[in-house]
Design a protein around this motif. Sequence first.
Motif, PDB file in Angstrom:
ATOM      1  N   ALA A 333       3.129 -13.989   2.487  1.00 44.06           N
ATOM      2  CA  ALA A 333       1.866 -13.973   3.215  1.00 44.06           C
ATOM      3  C   ALA A 333       0.765 -13.211   2.485  1.00 44.06           C
ATOM      4  CB  ALA A 333       2.076 -13.373   4.598  1.00 44.06           C
ATOM      5  N   SER A 334       1.137 -12.200   1.691  1.00 41.05           N
ATOM      6  CA  SER A 334       0.109 -11.290   1.180  1.00 41.05           C
ATOM      7  C   SER A 334      -0.168 -11.418  -0.313  1.00 41.05           C
ATOM      8  CB  SER A 334       0.518  -9.846   1.488  1.00 41.05           C
ATOM      9  OG  SER A 334       1.742  -9.536   0.859  1.00 41.05           O
ATOM     10  N   GLY A 335       0.410 -12.420  -0.968  1.00 41.08           N
ATOM     11  CA  GLY A 335       0.031 -12.667  -2.344  1.00 41.08           C
ATOM     12  C   GLY A 335       1.089 -12.326  -3.363  1.00 41.08           C
ATOM     13  N   SER A 336       0.831 -12.750  -4.594  1.00 43.98           N
ATOM     14  CA  SER A 336       1.764 -12.596  -5.697  1.00 43.98           C
ATOM     15  C   SER A 336       1.686 -11.200  -6.286  1.00 43.98           C
ATOM     16  CB  SER A 336       1.434 -13.639  -6.770  1.00 43.98           C
ATOM     17  OG  SER A 336       2.004 -13.295  -8.003  1.00 43.98           O
ATOM     18  N   VAL A 337       2.803 -10.760  -6.875  1.00 34.15           N
ATOM     19  CA  VAL A 337       2.799  -9.468  -7.569  1.00 34.15           C
ATOM     20  C   VAL A 337       1.841  -9.483  -8.756  1.00 34.15           C
ATOM     21  CG1 VAL A 337       5.160  -8.926  -6.853  1.00 34.15           C
ATOM     22  CG2 VAL A 337       4.779 -10.085  -9.046  1.00 34.15           C
ATOM     23  N   ASP A 405       7.233  -2.519  -3.808  1.00 35.69           N
ATOM     24  CA  ASP A 405       6.581  -1.261  -3.444  1.00 35.69           C
ATOM     25  C   ASP A 405       6.265  -0.418  -4.674  1.00 35.69           C
ATOM     26  OD1 ASP A 405       5.723   0.506  -1.191  1.00 35.69           O
ATOM     27  OD2 ASP A 405       7.227   1.854  -2.041  1.00 35.69           O
ATOM     28  N   GLN A 406       6.926  -0.711  -5.794  1.00 35.10           N
ATOM     29  CA  GLN A 406       6.702   0.023  -7.041  1.00 35.10           C
ATOM     30  C   GLN A 406       5.620  -0.671  -7.878  1.00 35.10           C
ATOM     31  OE1 GLN A 406      11.209   1.857  -7.500  1.00 35.10           O
ATOM     32  NE2 GLN A 406      10.564   0.247  -8.886  1.00 35.10           N
ATOM     33  N   TRP A 407       5.421  -0.166  -9.092  1.00 37.51           N
ATOM     34  CA  TRP A 407       4.446  -0.800  -9.984  1.00 37.51           C
ATOM     35  C   TRP A 407       4.830  -2.252 -10.271  1.00 37.51           C
ATOM     36  CZ3 TRP A 407       0.044   1.443 -12.559  1.00 37.51           C
ATOM     37  CH2 TRP A 407      -0.179   2.792 -12.272  1.00 37.51           C
ATOM     38  N   ASP A 408       6.107  -2.605 -10.118  1.00 36.92           N
ATOM     39  CA  ASP A 408       6.525  -4.004 -10.274  1.00 36.92           C
ATOM     40  C   ASP A 408       5.787  -4.939  -9.326  1.00 36.92           C
ATOM     41  OD1 ASP A 408       8.330  -3.999 -12.373  1.00 36.92           O
ATOM     42  OD2 ASP A 408      10.081  -3.648 -11.104  1.00 36.92           O
ATOM     43  N   GLY A 409       5.332  -4.420  -8.206  1.00 37.93           N
ATOM     44  CA  GLY A 409       4.617  -5.243  -7.242  1.00 37.93           C
ATOM     45  C   GLY A 409       3.125  -5.331  -7.503  1.00 37.93           C
ATOM     46  N   TYR A 410       2.655  -4.661  -8.556  1.00 41.61           N
ATOM     47  CA  TYR A 410       1.227  -4.602  -8.875  1.00 41.61           C
ATOM     48  C   TYR A 410       1.077  -4.691 -10.394  1.00 41.61           C
ATOM     49  CZ  TYR A 410       1.275  -2.813  -4.100  1.00 41.61           C
ATOM     50  OH  TYR A 410       1.484  -2.662  -2.748  1.00 41.61           O
ATOM     51  N   THR A 411       1.499  -5.827 -10.943  1.00 39.27           N
ATOM     52  CA  THR A 411       1.638  -5.922 -12.395  1.00 39.27           C
ATOM     53  C   THR A 411       0.296  -5.915 -13.118  1.00 39.27           C
ATOM     54  OG1 THR A 411       1.721  -8.342 -12.290  1.00 39.27           O
ATOM     55  CG2 THR A 411       3.824  -7.160 -12.185  1.00 39.27           C
ATOM     56  N   ASP A 412      -0.782  -6.307 -12.466  1.00 41.31           N
ATOM     57  CA  ASP A 412      -2.072  -6.310 -13.149  1.00 41.31           C
ATOM     58  C   ASP A 412      -2.531  -4.880 -13.442  1.00 41.31           C
ATOM     59  OD1 ASP A 412      -4.262  -8.237 -14.028  1.00 41.31           O
ATOM     60  OD2 ASP A 412      -5.428  -6.794 -12.865  1.00 41.31           O
ATOM     61  N   ASP A 413      -2.363  -3.990 -12.478  1.00 47.68           N
ATOM     62  CA  ASP A 413      -2.686  -2.572 -12.719  1.00 47.68           C
ATOM     63  C   ASP A 413      -1.835  -2.013 -13.855  1.00 47.68           C
ATOM     64  OD1 ASP A 413      -4.559  -2.503 -10.716  1.00 47.68           O
ATOM     65  OD2 ASP A 413      -3.469  -1.129  -9.407  1.00 47.68           O
TER      66      ASP A 413
END
Length: 556
Positions: A333-337, A405-413
């Motif tokens: 629902a909330s988008g791709s990592v 929940d980790q940086w794995d879920g926010y790969t662009d950052d």
Amino acid sequence: MTSRYRSSEAHQGLNSLSPRRRTVVKAAAATAVLAGPLAATLPARAADQAPAFLHGVASGDPLPDGILLWTRVTPVPEAIPGSGLGPDTEVGWVVARDKALTDVVAKGSTTARAATDHTVKADIRGLAPATDYWFRFSAGGTDSPVARTRTAPAADAAVSSLRFGVVSCANWEAGYFAAYRHLAARGDLDAWLHLGDYIYEYKSGEYAARGKVVRPHAPANEILTLADYRIRHAKYKTDPDLQALHVKAPVIAIWDDHEFADNAWSGGAVNHTEGAEGAWSARQAAAKQAYFEWMPVRPAIAGTTYRRLRFGKLADLSLLDLRSFRSQQASTASGSVDDPDRTLTGRAQLDWLKAGLRASDTKWRLVGNSVMISPFAVGSLSADLLKPLAKLLGLPQEGIAVNTDQWDGYTDDRRELLAHLRSNAIGNTVFLTGDIHMAWANDVPVDAGTYPLSASAATEFVVTSVTSDNLDDIVKVPEGTVSAVASPVIRAANRHVHWVDTDRHGYGVLDITADRAQMDYYVLSDRTDANATSAWVRSYRTRSGTQKVERTYDPV
């Protein structure tokens, strides 16, 4: 460095959205503030003593010329935490060069007010750098314990070494805080780092030791209101081992999710039901207010824990806030990592971190980081290991093979930050991490898919939990059983991982010299035993200029 710190304790709430929630707690029970839970935050001796310093004393955020002192006074017996009762009370403080407090260098007073739960802070300046000091509070003829603290080295000082205790994830109901006791007994720490989950928000019995409550916390309900968060902080501050460590060295703390609610993000949390448990914005604001009241933390920007401390020419320490600004964890629902519009840090904090790392002129750049930045592929694990791992990490137990929940879920950052380290030739960057209830020693690869052929941009030392359940606890097997099977599989699928221990509880000691940064990992004999022993188990280091981890066979 000192000019960027302010002692403001303003708090801010963020807009609330409707997140998913793992468990629903009845709002009436969750918001009840009763005499029993309040009184549980005080030792039994409080009934006939007033004023009293029942929650210890602490110091934090050392600067070359200053230190932040903290205490909480109980001016009258009814002024129990979270009650809002009791008179405003003058509290004096004294700072000296000796434990007997005869060589006084600073003294003054402040007021403990019911409006701030009778907590007080004194931001002392004008001290000498790299110096041990002792301090004490007084109120109404009662003295607090005398505590040691230490200032940071001068910004331009040539520092030969630094030593920090490193901890995270201390769940009251899951055991005793022997890790704090063993760190306090060392007597050789410049400071200690708490990398998040200093408290836990759950209702009693919801998250304990293999399902068993070792010692009940207070209040018994899941904490939702300002009074609730104050009571929970106060309960923690009655722990004798935690008090002992606060008495021995200054703390440098950041928050993670459980200071708010499980898997918190800017607009909600997995462990929050909008409406039934009030508005997230109000809950988040209450959690932040209680945190800044009860913790010796000096926010650089009101309402956040990101800030930077410097320790001479040897190291600076960038401390992150990875809960206040993050997008919701990725899901269908909330988008791709990989969505570039999603963020873990927020734009302003990421720019601040990148600028600080690039401008740093110290030998080492340390990053206090509440969730693991190293990539971690779990898809290669067998089903019997993947399911408990998914439970530990709060993942869907089928389908997603990444901890979002980790940086794995926010790969662009993460890509932006690691590319910045590489393109600007920023070396000697070490991430210090908690959260995952396991101990790790990692290279941080630019491209995990091709590592070790691709470069490593930094290194990461992850400490395990003080008491919170890890993998063997979830599957309820003897300690070491899961790690013996899972560790080789994890390392085979993640070639940048040099070591992982999935099963034990403990702490780390980080020792830094110009030549290397070394983490010594210690484990506890039994978290459910108040007299648990401690033993060194492994050490890893990164040599200056390498951006790689290697094993070393002796603790410092």
